[in-house]
Enzyme design. Sequence first.
Site: not given
Length: 273
Positions: A8, A10, A105, A117, A136
């Site tokens: 990912d 972030e 994140h 998020h 996640e």
Amino acid sequence: MRVLVSVDMEGIAGVVAGDDVQPGHHEYERNRAYMTAEANAAVRGVLAHDPDATVLVADAHSGFRNLLPHELDRRCTLIRGKPRAHGMVAGLDHDVDAVVFIGYHGRAGLGTSVLSHTISGAAISAVRCNGRELGETGLNAALAAHYDVAPVLAAGDDTLAGEAEEAVPGMFGVPVKWALGAYAAQNLHPEEACARIEAAVPDALAERANVRPLHVEAPVDLEVDLVRPGMTERALLVPGVKRRGGRTLGYVADDIAAAHDLVTLFAVLATTD
């Protein structure tokens, strides 16, 4: 050995703001390079542990077209583009031995975590499986457990490292920055972040038998809170989906694999014009 590296953006060192991860903004191109460098560090770490390993790298940010293919270690293969089954961890199956999370994140609602998020900040405010809230990292770790795959390491900010270790005891957490808020952090130099990831991956793989999987018992009672009540209507067209509140969708899934993919579908439906 077969290892999946899910990457990912972030949680990459140096990334702190929304513009940093959005195509079209000037700093995004630089951060794509940092993201690719951290992916390569993980690949090198896998191959230091097992020179004969097969390494799959899944681009796991936004449209899944962020990593720079020509800059990736040529010893790995790249999973790129969407839509695809299992989203961020496409390629995960019973043939995979371990999964590594890079650039991850914190889950939605953690204001002390950088750019926190869950799946889609524009659509989803919380995901619960059998009453347990998962971000996640948790959702992807639970899917790994479904396939008897060990999630061995998560790199991101310090809050993400703590979330990973809490969700999956035995998983290595590698902080590459320390959150000062949702849009600020104390960051390692990108080369130092890569060095720490590369050094930690072999140890994490060597200790994978000590990982305690995050099993979500079937059937899975899935609840997804959307950001706005009006986002629910399209999702209610999916057979079996029920409204459980003004902005809460509920569904009883056969297993975590079905629940995992349905969360992604809810995010797509909620943000479709």
